[in-house]
Design a protein around this motif. Structure first.
Motif, PDB file in Angstrom:
ATOM      1  N   CYS A  32      -9.325 -38.665 -24.244  1.00 20.16           N
ATOM      2  CA  CYS A  32      -9.243 -40.130 -24.019  1.00 20.16           C
ATOM      3  C   CYS A  32      -8.472 -40.595 -22.671  1.00 20.16           C
ATOM      4  O   CYS A  32      -8.490 -41.816 -22.392  1.00 20.16           O
ATOM      5  CB  CYS A  32      -8.016 -40.994 -25.139  1.00 20.16           C
ATOM      6  SG  CYS A  32      -6.505 -40.317 -25.145  1.00 20.16           S
ATOM      7  N   CYS A  70      -4.622 -35.382 -27.212  1.00 19.71           N
ATOM      8  CA  CYS A  70      -3.824 -35.654 -27.975  1.00 19.71           C
ATOM      9  C   CYS A  70      -3.774 -35.987 -29.499  1.00 19.71           C
ATOM     10  O   CYS A  70      -4.931 -35.801 -29.886  1.00 19.71           O
ATOM     11  CB  CYS A  70      -3.314 -37.355 -27.613  1.00 19.71           C
ATOM     12  SG  CYS A  70      -4.763 -38.545 -27.899  1.00 19.71           S
ATOM     13  N   CYS A 117      -6.920 -38.192 -30.664  1.00 19.07           N
ATOM     14  CA  CYS A 117      -8.314 -37.647 -30.465  1.00 19.07           C
ATOM     15  C   CYS A 117      -8.588 -36.449 -31.203  1.00 19.07           C
ATOM     16  O   CYS A 117      -9.669 -36.153 -31.739  1.00 19.07           O
ATOM     17  CB  CYS A 117      -8.408 -37.300 -28.814  1.00 19.07           C
ATOM     18  SG  CYS A 117      -8.330 -38.687 -27.808  1.00 19.07           S
ATOM     19  N   CYS A 149      -4.530 -36.500 -21.648  1.00 20.89           N
ATOM     20  CA  CYS A 149      -5.241 -35.906 -22.942  1.00 20.89           C
ATOM     21  C   CYS A 149      -6.448 -35.990 -22.011  1.00 20.89           C
ATOM     22  O   CYS A 149      -7.219 -36.752 -21.496  1.00 20.89           O
ATOM     23  CB  CYS A 149      -5.186 -37.280 -23.803  1.00 20.89           C
ATOM     24  SG  CYS A 149      -6.728 -36.778 -25.057  1.00 20.89           S
TER      25      CYS A 149
HETATM   26 ZN   LIG Z   1      -6.483 -38.493 -26.545  1.00 16.91          ZN
END
Ligand SMILES: [Zn+2]
Length: 199
Positions: free
Chosen positions: A15, A26, A29, A12
């Motif tokens: 994150c 993701c 997030c 991601c």
């Molecule tokens: Zn993420």
């Protein structure tokens, strides 16, 4: 014991967790705003890293910590997304815990990254309460437990600074988020996270 391998993609963009999908970030997030702009880590938190980290943190094997810190310091400049910061902020331990352990592993790692990058280490956070290991709690429960645990340190001025939080392990991200919230309340301009390992 398996070999120590770098954490690599697909991840991601925000994150830094493993994430394979058409979007850059993701679902977690994409669903909410985090006080941490992004997180990067050097290793996945799996064998053989956990026993090495345990030997460093709880067994007092500082030579293991030194090797881990050197890897982390060497990897820092490989992440363009972590560039241009003003200072490194280690996640603090509660003073009682630090006395017991003799050192703060996050600060130990931050000092190595500082030596390699030239960025200063800024002890910009205070830990007001001691919290127990919380691996069995859900992400929401962890976030609740960490409410009010961190505060801006009275002697550090973070107004307008671009900061990189340093920790040994990032799993749910709740600790980095709680730290970032405190730094933002102190006027920090941006907060990124850099961990040795990502769970
Ligand atoms: Zn993420």
């Amino acid at each position: 014991m398996g070999r120590l391998r770098r954490l690599d993609g697909p991840l991601c963009r925000r994150c830094g967790r493993s994430w394979e999908g058409p979007e850059a970030c993701c679902p977690r997030c994409r669903s909410g705003l985090s006080p941490v702009d992004l997180v990067r880590a050097v290793f996945p938190y799996r064998t053989p890293l956990p026993p090495l980290l345990y030997a460093f943190k709880y067994g007092g094997r500082l030579w293991v910590g030194k090797a881990l810190a050197d890897w982390m310091a060497g990897a820092f400049r490989l992440f363009d997304e972590l560039g241009g910061a003003d200072a490194l902020v280690p996640v603090p331990l509660h003073p009682a815990r630090q006395r017991q352990r003799g050192f703060n592993q996050a600060r130990f790692l931050a000092e190595a990254v500082s030596r390699a990058s030239g960025l200063p280490v800024l002890d910009a956070l205070s830990r007001l309460r001691n919290t127990r290991a919380q691996s069995r709690l859900s992400r929401r429960e962890r976030a609740g437990r960490l409410k009010g645990v961190f505060a801006p340190a009275s002697k550090a001025d973070v107004r307008g600074l671009d900061l990189v939080l340093i920790d040994d392990v990032c799993t749910s991200g709740a600790t980095l988020s709680a730290c970032a919230t405190a730094l933002r309340s102190g006027g920090a301009s941006s907060i990124r996270g850099f961990a040795l390992a990502r769970g």
